[in-house]
Write an enzyme that holds these catalytic residues in place. Structure first.
Site, PDB file in Angstrom:
ATOM      1  N   LYS A 111       9.666 -27.149  23.394  1.00 19.40           N
ATOM      2  CA  LYS A 111       8.295 -27.190  23.846  1.00 19.40           C
ATOM      3  C   LYS A 111       7.508 -28.307  23.176  1.00 19.40           C
ATOM      4  O   LYS A 111       6.396 -28.619  23.583  1.00 19.40           O
ATOM      5  CB  LYS A 111       7.593 -25.851  23.508  1.00 19.40           C
ATOM      6  CG  LYS A 111       8.268 -24.635  24.054  1.00 19.40           C
ATOM      7  CD  LYS A 111       7.613 -23.378  23.429  1.00 19.40           C
ATOM      8  CE  LYS A 111       8.508 -22.191  23.564  1.00 19.40           C
ATOM      9  NZ  LYS A 111       8.085 -21.058  22.740  1.00 19.40           N
ATOM     10  N   GLY A 112       8.074 -28.872  22.119  1.00 23.33           N
ATOM     11  CA  GLY A 112       7.335 -29.811  21.263  1.00 23.33           C
ATOM     12  C   GLY A 112       6.745 -31.016  21.976  1.00 23.33           C
ATOM     13  O   GLY A 112       5.737 -31.564  21.539  1.00 23.33           O
TER      14      GLY A 112
ATOM     15  N   GLU B 114      10.470 -36.907  23.283  1.00 27.95           N
ATOM     16  CA  GLU B 114      10.636 -35.964  22.176  1.00 27.95           C
ATOM     17  C   GLU B 114       9.438 -36.031  21.238  1.00 27.95           C
ATOM     18  O   GLU B 114       8.767 -37.067  21.144  1.00 27.95           O
ATOM     19  CB  GLU B 114      11.952 -36.310  21.445  1.00 27.95           C
ATOM     20  CG  GLU B 114      12.275 -35.531  20.203  1.00 27.95           C
ATOM     21  CD  GLU B 114      12.464 -34.041  20.397  1.00 27.95           C
ATOM     22  OE1 GLU B 114      11.585 -33.404  21.012  1.00 27.95           O
ATOM     23  OE2 GLU B 114      13.469 -33.496  19.916  1.00 27.95           O
ATOM     24  N   ASP B 115       9.145 -34.931  20.562  1.00 24.49           N
ATOM     25  CA  ASP B 115       8.025 -34.926  19.613  1.00 24.49           C
ATOM     26  C   ASP B 115       8.375 -35.629  18.308  1.00 24.49           C
ATOM     27  O   ASP B 115       7.624 -36.458  17.818  1.00 24.49           O
ATOM     28  CB  ASP B 115       7.526 -33.491  19.352  1.00 24.49           C
ATOM     29  CG  ASP B 115       8.632 -32.518  18.943  1.00 24.49           C
ATOM     30  OD1 ASP B 115       9.823 -32.916  18.902  1.00 24.49           O
ATOM     31  OD2 ASP B 115       8.311 -31.346  18.670  1.00 24.49           O
TER      32      ASP B 115
ATOM     33  N   ASP C 201      14.293 -35.740  13.476  1.00 25.33           N
ATOM     34  CA  ASP C 201      14.400 -35.318  12.075  1.00 25.33           C
ATOM     35  C   ASP C 201      15.843 -35.568  11.608  1.00 25.33           C
ATOM     36  O   ASP C 201      16.193 -36.693  11.255  1.00 25.33           O
ATOM     37  CB  ASP C 201      13.969 -33.847  12.021  1.00 25.33           C
ATOM     38  CG  ASP C 201      13.856 -33.289  10.625  1.00 25.33           C
ATOM     39  OD1 ASP C 201      13.522 -34.049   9.708  1.00 25.33           O
ATOM     40  OD2 ASP C 201      14.087 -32.083  10.447  1.00 25.33           O
TER      41      ASP C 201
ATOM     42  N   LYS D  37      11.250 -39.238  11.375  1.00 26.37           N
ATOM     43  CA  LYS D  37      11.418 -39.072   9.927  1.00 26.37           C
ATOM     44  C   LYS D  37      12.810 -39.593   9.559  1.00 26.37           C
ATOM     45  O   LYS D  37      13.735 -38.801   9.368  1.00 26.37           O
ATOM     46  CB  LYS D  37      11.349 -37.586   9.561  1.00 26.37           C
ATOM     47  CG  LYS D  37       9.977 -36.955   9.533  1.00 26.37           C
ATOM     48  CD  LYS D  37      10.042 -35.628   8.777  1.00 26.37           C
ATOM     49  CE  LYS D  37       9.590 -34.484   9.626  1.00 26.37           C
ATOM     50  NZ  LYS D  37       9.615 -33.171   8.966  1.00 26.37           N
TER      51      LYS D  37
ATOM     52  N   PHE E  72       6.285 -31.755   6.437  1.00 23.84           N
ATOM     53  CA  PHE E  72       6.306 -30.948   7.650  1.00 23.84           C
ATOM     54  C   PHE E  72       4.967 -31.056   8.365  1.00 23.84           C
ATOM     55  O   PHE E  72       3.925 -30.734   7.813  1.00 23.84           O
ATOM     56  CB  PHE E  72       6.645 -29.482   7.352  1.00 23.84           C
ATOM     57  CG  PHE E  72       7.112 -28.778   8.588  1.00 23.84           C
ATOM     58  CD1 PHE E  72       8.433 -28.903   9.024  1.00 23.84           C
ATOM     59  CD2 PHE E  72       6.219 -28.038   9.362  1.00 23.84           C
ATOM     60  CE1 PHE E  72       8.854 -28.288  10.205  1.00 23.84           C
ATOM     61  CE2 PHE E  72       6.646 -27.422  10.541  1.00 23.84           C
ATOM     62  CZ  PHE E  72       7.963 -27.549  10.946  1.00 23.84           C
TER      63      PHE E  72
ATOM     64  N   ASP F  59       4.975 -27.525  16.247  1.00 21.53           N
ATOM     65  CA  ASP F  59       4.655 -26.185  15.773  1.00 21.53           C
ATOM     66  C   ASP F  59       5.256 -25.865  14.410  1.00 21.53           C
ATOM     67  O   ASP F  59       6.167 -26.540  13.932  1.00 21.53           O
ATOM     68  CB  ASP F  59       5.206 -25.144  16.749  1.00 21.53           C
ATOM     69  CG  ASP F  59       6.724 -24.982  16.611  1.00 21.53           C
ATOM     70  OD1 ASP F  59       7.433 -26.010  16.648  1.00 21.53           O
ATOM     71  OD2 ASP F  59       7.191 -23.849  16.425  1.00 21.53           O
TER      72      ASP F  59
ATOM     73  N   ARG G 143       0.382 -25.742  17.905  1.00 23.50           N
ATOM     74  CA  ARG G 143       0.707 -26.758  18.921  1.00 23.50           C
ATOM     75  C   ARG G 143      -0.545 -27.329  19.571  1.00 23.50           C
ATOM     76  O   ARG G 143      -0.527 -28.422  20.125  1.00 23.50           O
ATOM     77  CB  ARG G 143       1.597 -26.155  20.023  1.00 23.50           C
ATOM     78  CG  ARG G 143       2.990 -25.743  19.568  1.00 23.50           C
ATOM     79  CD  ARG G 143       3.886 -25.548  20.788  1.00 23.50           C
ATOM     80  NE  ARG G 143       5.096 -24.785  20.497  1.00 23.50           N
ATOM     81  CZ  ARG G 143       6.243 -25.305  20.082  1.00 23.50           C
ATOM     82  NH1 ARG G 143       6.346 -26.599  19.874  1.00 23.50           N
ATOM     83  NH2 ARG G 143       7.301 -24.544  19.884  1.00 23.50           N
TER      84      ARG G 143
HETATM   85  P1  IMP Z   1      16.497 -32.512  14.583  1.00 17.48           P
HETATM   86  O1  IMP Z   1      17.561 -31.974  15.463  1.00 17.48           O
HETATM   87  O2  IMP Z   1      16.718 -32.112  13.134  1.00 17.48           O
HETATM   88  O3  IMP Z   1      16.284 -34.004  14.707  1.00 17.48           O
HETATM   89  O4  IMP Z   1      15.195 -31.731  14.929  1.00 17.48           O
HETATM   90  C1  IMP Z   1      14.301 -32.120  15.849  1.00 17.48           C
HETATM   91  C2  IMP Z   1      13.369 -30.984  16.174  1.00 17.48           C
HETATM   92  O5  IMP Z   1      12.960 -30.266  15.011  1.00 17.48           O
HETATM   93  C3  IMP Z   1      12.092 -31.536  16.741  1.00 17.48           C
HETATM   94  O6  IMP Z   1      12.188 -31.639  18.133  1.00 17.48           O
HETATM   95  C4  IMP Z   1      11.069 -30.523  16.319  1.00 17.48           C
HETATM   96  O7  IMP Z   1      11.000 -29.490  17.278  1.00 17.48           O
HETATM   97  C5  IMP Z   1      11.595 -29.963  15.026  1.00 17.48           C
HETATM   98  N1  IMP Z   1      10.941 -30.586  13.856  1.00 17.48           N
HETATM   99  C6  IMP Z   1      11.470 -31.465  12.980  1.00 17.48           C
HETATM  100  N2  IMP Z   1      10.581 -31.845  12.043  1.00 17.48           N
HETATM  101  C7  IMP Z   1       9.444 -31.187  12.342  1.00 17.48           C
HETATM  102  C8  IMP Z   1       8.113 -31.161  11.743  1.00 17.48           C
HETATM  103  O8  IMP Z   1       7.795 -31.822  10.746  1.00 17.48           O
HETATM  104  N3  IMP Z   1       7.216 -30.343  12.363  1.00 17.48           N
HETATM  105  C9  IMP Z   1       7.500 -29.603  13.463  1.00 17.48           C
HETATM  106  N4  IMP Z   1       8.702 -29.603  14.053  1.00 17.48           N
HETATM  107  C10 IMP Z   1       9.665 -30.375  13.494  1.00 17.48           C
HETATM  108 MG    MG Z   2      11.437 -30.450  19.537  1.00 14.67          MG
END
Ligand code: IMP
Ligand code: MG
Length: 178
Positions: free
Chosen positions: A42-43, A98-99, A102, A130, A151, A158, A164
């Site tokens: 949903k991000g 994508e939001d 990470d 990040k 974070f 969220d 959100r």
């Molecule tokens: P990844 O698979 O670790 O790259 O995670 C990506 C997803 O983790 C993003 O689409 C977000 O939904 C969530 N996420 C990662 N960092 C944050 C943050 O700082 N705040 C909120 N959601 C995050």
């Molecule tokens: Mg996401």
């Protein structure tokens, strides 16, 4: 400012500038191509909604849900597709919205999935990145802001499905999740 937010990282004004600039780049690169803008729920909802109204081209939109996060602040590393595209990606150019990137696990998995489904190309536009937290190599083609390892919430992002709706991106107080 919301009481659970420690400080504003990206203001509403700055977000508008970032989104406008990304939309212009996409407009230039995707002009003349048949593409699908795919929001990861949903991000991406707020970013996707703002971005798509500023891309002055003809394109389709669709959504996917991929999960790797539980209620916490760490990715589990295991990704699964909870909701796939409703339009076939075969022979289409796909631009994923994508939001935040990470660990890179989610996008690594989703991009490979769409390539295996026959997409002609798969690229990613992320609002935030990040890079210090990467566990698998992943570089988005378009990125709004590189941010430190904190974070963040707001503008679609969220913690435990809350915050959100904040119109800015803020750093969440550690006391909320520690
Ligand atoms: P990844 O698979 O670790 O790259 O995670 C990506 C997803 O983790 C993003 O689409 C977000 O939904 C969530 N996420 C990662 N960092 C944050 C943050 O700082 N705040 C909120 N959601 C995050
Ligand atoms: Mg996401």
């Amino acid at each position: 400012m919301h009481k659970d937010v420690e400080r504003i990282l990206i203001s509403q004004e700055k977000l508008e500038k970032i989104v406008n600039s990304l939309a212009k780049q996409i407009e230039k690169d995707y002009n003349g191509r048949e593409f699908i803008l795919v929001g990861l729920l949903k991000g991406s909802i707020v970013f996707m909604a703002e971005l798509m109204t500023k891309i002055n081209l003809d394109f389709r939109i669709d959504f996917m849900v991929a999960s790797s996060y539980g209620g916490g602040t760490e990715s589990s590393g295991k990704v699964k597709i909870v909701k796939d595209l409703s339009i076939s990606p075969k022979d289409r150019d796909i631009l994923i919205v994508e939001d935040i990137v990470d660990s890179g696990n989610t996008l690594n998995f989703v991009v490979n999935h769409l390539v295996s489904e026959g997409a002609r190309s798969v690229e990613v536009v992320t609002l935030c990145d990040k890079p210090d937290r990467r566990k698998v190599p992943f570089t988005p083609e378009y990125c709004g802001a590189v941010i430190p390892d904190e974070f963040i919430v707001g503008y679609g992002l969220d913690y435990d499905e809350k915050y959100r709706n904040l119109p800015y991106i803020g750093v969440l107080k550690r006391s909320v999740y520690e």
